[in-house]
Structures are given as C-alpha cells and as structure tokens.
Design an enzyme around this catalytic site. Structure first.
Site, PDB file in Angstrom:
ATOM      1  N   GLN A   1     -16.503  15.793 -21.758  1.00  0.00           N
ATOM      2  CA  GLN A   1     -17.586  14.889 -22.217  1.00  0.00           C
ATOM      3  C   GLN A   1     -18.940  15.456 -21.790  1.00  0.00           C
ATOM      4  O   GLN A   1     -19.918  15.412 -22.538  1.00  0.00           O
ATOM      5  CB  GLN A   1     -17.425  13.472 -21.641  1.00  0.00           C
ATOM      6  CG  GLN A   1     -16.094  12.802 -21.917  1.00  0.00           C
ATOM      7  CD  GLN A   1     -15.700  12.810 -23.376  1.00  0.00           C
ATOM      8  OE1 GLN A   1     -16.518  12.580 -24.258  1.00  0.00           O
ATOM      9  NE2 GLN A   1     -14.441  13.096 -23.652  1.00  0.00           N
TER      10      GLN A   1
ATOM     11  N   VAL B   1      -7.753  11.446 -20.912  1.00  0.00           N
ATOM     12  CA  VAL B   1      -7.407  11.423 -22.346  1.00  0.00           C
ATOM     13  C   VAL B   1      -8.642  11.517 -23.247  1.00  0.00           C
ATOM     14  O   VAL B   1      -9.744  11.200 -22.829  1.00  0.00           O
ATOM     15  CB  VAL B   1      -6.580  10.163 -22.731  1.00  0.00           C
ATOM     16  CG1 VAL B   1      -5.210  10.200 -22.087  1.00  0.00           C
ATOM     17  CG2 VAL B   1      -7.331   8.902 -22.389  1.00  0.00           C
ATOM     18  N   GLU B   2      -8.386  11.935 -24.474  1.00  0.00           N
ATOM     19  CA  GLU B   2      -9.418  12.072 -25.533  1.00  0.00           C
ATOM     20  C   GLU B   2     -10.609  12.901 -25.052  1.00  0.00           C
ATOM     21  O   GLU B   2     -11.761  12.542 -25.295  1.00  0.00           O
ATOM     22  CB  GLU B   2      -9.809  10.699 -26.073  1.00  0.00           C
ATOM     23  CG  GLU B   2      -8.617  10.059 -26.747  1.00  0.00           C
ATOM     24  CD  GLU B   2      -8.945   8.927 -27.693  1.00  0.00           C
ATOM     25  OE1 GLU B   2     -10.083   8.843 -28.166  1.00  0.00           O
ATOM     26  OE2 GLU B   2      -8.023   8.145 -27.958  1.00  0.00           O
ATOM     27  N   GLY B   3     -10.295  13.999 -24.368  1.00  0.00           N
ATOM     28  CA  GLY B   3     -11.326  14.860 -23.799  1.00  0.00           C
ATOM     29  C   GLY B   3     -11.565  14.456 -22.361  1.00  0.00           C
ATOM     30  O   GLY B   3     -11.970  13.324 -22.094  1.00  0.00           O
TER      31      GLY B   3
END
Ligand code: FAD
Length: 309
Positions: free
Chosen positions: A297, A290-292
């Site tokens: 990253q 999640v969230e990238g």
C-alpha cells in the site's frame, strides 16, 4: 462490511472477497456474460473466489505463471493458485492467467470466469491458519482445465489492469473490515475498563488506561472517515486509488494496534479464549497482509505521489 466484520471477520472478508470475484464480470464482462452470470453472482446464489496469488508470486502479482493456452474455440488452463479464499467451496473462480508469451509481463495476463465444476480444477486441503478458521484458504490446481471462449472477461492482455481495478475497490472493503474489527475491540476494552476494579477503582479511571482508550477511539474514528471519504470519491466517479490504499493501510494498522491494546487492557483475561480480544487480534493481523500487504500500500501511495501512477 464494517458491521459484519465487527461481529465476525470471516463473514465480512467472505463478502469482500466474493465482491472482488464478481467485479470483473460486472465491470468488464460483455452484455451476454453480464446477463447470464450477474444475477446469480450478485444475488448470492453462487459463491466466488479470486485467484491472483501464486506460490512464487504474491506482492509481485504480475510475475504469475499459470498459463491459458488458446485452443481455437477456448483455452486450456495449466497452473496453480495459492491462498485462495473460498478455495474448494467456491462455485466459480475468477482467474488471472498468462495468455502472452514469455516476457509479456503484466500485459500478457488475461482474466477468466472458471466454474468450479470445470474438469481439472481441484483444491488442496485448507491452510492451517493463525485465525479465520471458518474462512477456508486453499491452493487451487488447474490441470489442463478446458474452458470455452466465453470464459474470457474483457480482452486478452487486459487481465492485470482488471485485477488492479478490482483491488482498488476491494481495499475499501478491507479497510471497512479493519474498522469493524477495531471498533469491536474498542467497545470490549471500554466496557471492561468500566467493570474491572483494581486499587479500589475502575481501571478506566487510571489515566494510563483512559489515555490508551482515547487514542484507540481517535484512531478508529479517523480510519472510518478515511475509508468513507475514499468510498465517496469512488461513488462520485473521482480518482480514489491513492485514498483507497491509504484507507486500507491506516484502517488495518489501526485494527492491529487497537486489538493489541485491547488485550493489554484486559490483562491476563485478554490473553485467554474466555474473551474475544485474542481472536480480534489474530483477525486484525491478516488484514495487514491480504489484498496487498501494507508495504505494498505504501508503494502504491508513493507511486501516486511521485507521479508514476
Ligand atoms: C488468509 C489469506 C487469504 C488470502 N486470500 C487470497 C485470495 O482470495 N486471493 C488471492 O489471490 N490471494 C489471497 N491471499 C494472498 C495475499 O494476497 C498474499 O499473501 C499477499 O499479497 C502477500 O504475498 P506473499 O504472501 O506471497 O508475500 P510476499 O510477496 O512474498 O511478501 C513477503 C514480505 O515481503 C514484503 N515485500 C514484498 N515486496 C516488497 C516490496 N517491493 N517492498 C517492500 N516490501 C515488500 C511484503 O510486504 C511481505 O512483508 C490471501 C492470503 C491470506 C493470508
């Protein structure tokens, strides 16, 4: 966030996603929007959801296709969002939709605050996931959903930079969740290693187990310091995007490693639902996505290092 996630990730992630959904109004809303919306948003009266991902645009979020067509006094929204945490139970959707023409890329995206009660907004049944069953994740459809001009947060075309700014901060929350999950697993493994005896000794007395525990504890401490250092940079107004990506990457990879090793230390019992080790392992996995994803990253960190960001 760390404490919540160590008890129950669905709650920690719920708070993290809600905060993500509030971020655009708090950071980019005008005075009227902030005054009318923020008290209920931050007070927890209204639950938020963050609609960026679509079925065909996940990591490449700027390729999103949901459209918001100006109508004179507002916008007509048409499209579908995927993977929405709180989809179907949220009170409002923070939506990213295309207001620019074809080929407008990341510069043609705008951010909207869409109440869930808006006509034409509906959620599909929740996805059947590996874990986090108490956190509903669903596709949300926008079929000719009409919003007035006040729904626009920031200016037209500013949406993608708002989305990225929200994610920079959100990653600190996900990193904290990773440390919480990892700490819960470490505590369980250490306790079990003191109580479980084999060959006439506590298994924690065997070097093979105690070295594993030592590595786990070291990684958890390092992950915690990394996200706290990034959070301190943010609080003091210094750049923190690279550190936030590093913290998300390291903390969630640590959570995956530590929870997997916890299952190992608990042996056969670790593989059963009698102990929370297997749940923690399933919870850790989603944090790498999640969230990238953690590959994304690395891309973010790499771009900072090569001066492309
Ligand atoms: C439980 C859950 C809750 C979620 N909640 C939300 C939410 O509330 N709001 C929201 O907007 N989204 C949400 N998401 C979506 C999530 O952010 C995406 O799943 C994630 O960004 C990855 O997108 P994707 O699934 O389309 O994978 P893809 O982008 O298709 O990626 C597939 C694989 O390819 C890799 N990959 C892709 N591009 C590259 C590259 N350039 N270099 C190297 N590797 C690459 C990825 O790392 C991944 O391993 C949620 C997802 C889950 C599972």
């Amino acid at each position: 966030m760390e404490e919540l996630a160590s008890g129950w990730l669905a709650v920690g992630l719920g708070v993290s996603v809600h905060t993500l959904a509030c971020f655009p109004v708090a950071g980019y809303g005008d005075e009227d929007q902030r005054a009318s919306l923020l008290p209920d948003l931050i007070g927890g009266e209204l639950l938020g959801a963050y609609c960026l991902s679509e079925a065909h645009s996940g990591s490449d979020a700027a390729a999103l296709a949901t459209r918001a067509t100006p109508t004179g006094d507002g916008y007509l929204i048409e499209g579908g969002k995927a993977w929405t945490t709180h989809g179907g139970v949220a009170d409002f959707y923070t939506l990213f939709a295309r207001t620019g023409g074809p080929g407008s890329g990341s510069h043609g995206i705008s951010c909207f605050h869409v109440p869930a009660s808006t006509g034409g907004v509906r959620a599909d049944p929740p996805e059947r996931k590996m874990g986090m069953s108490s956190s509903p994740t669903a596709a949300v459809r926008f079929d000719e959903a009409s919003v007035d001009g006040r729904a626009l947060i920031g200016s037209e075309g500013q949406g993608f930079s708002i989305a990225l700014a929200a994610l920079d901060s959100g990653r600190l929350g996900i990193a904290a969740c990773g440390v919480g999950v990892a700490q819960a697993a470490l505590d369980l493994a250490a306790d079990y290693s003191r109580r479980r005896h084999q060959f006439g000794r506590a298994i924690g007395d065997f070097q093979g187990v105690s070295f594993l525990l030592a590595d786990m504890a070291t990684q958890v401490e390092a992950a915690r310091e990394l996200y706290l250092a990034a959070a301190r940079s943010r609080d003091s107004g210094r750049p923190f995007g690279k550190q936030a990506a590093m913290a998300k990457l390291f903390a969630t990879d640590t959570a995956m490693r530590v929870t997997t090793d916890t299952v190992q230390i608990l042996g056969g019992y670790g593989y059963t639902r009698d102990f929370p080790a297997e749940r923690l392992m399933r919870e850790a996995k989603v944090l790498q996505i999640v969230e990238g994803t953690n590959q994304i990253q690395r891309m973010v960190i790499g771009r900072h290092l090569s001066g492309r960001q």
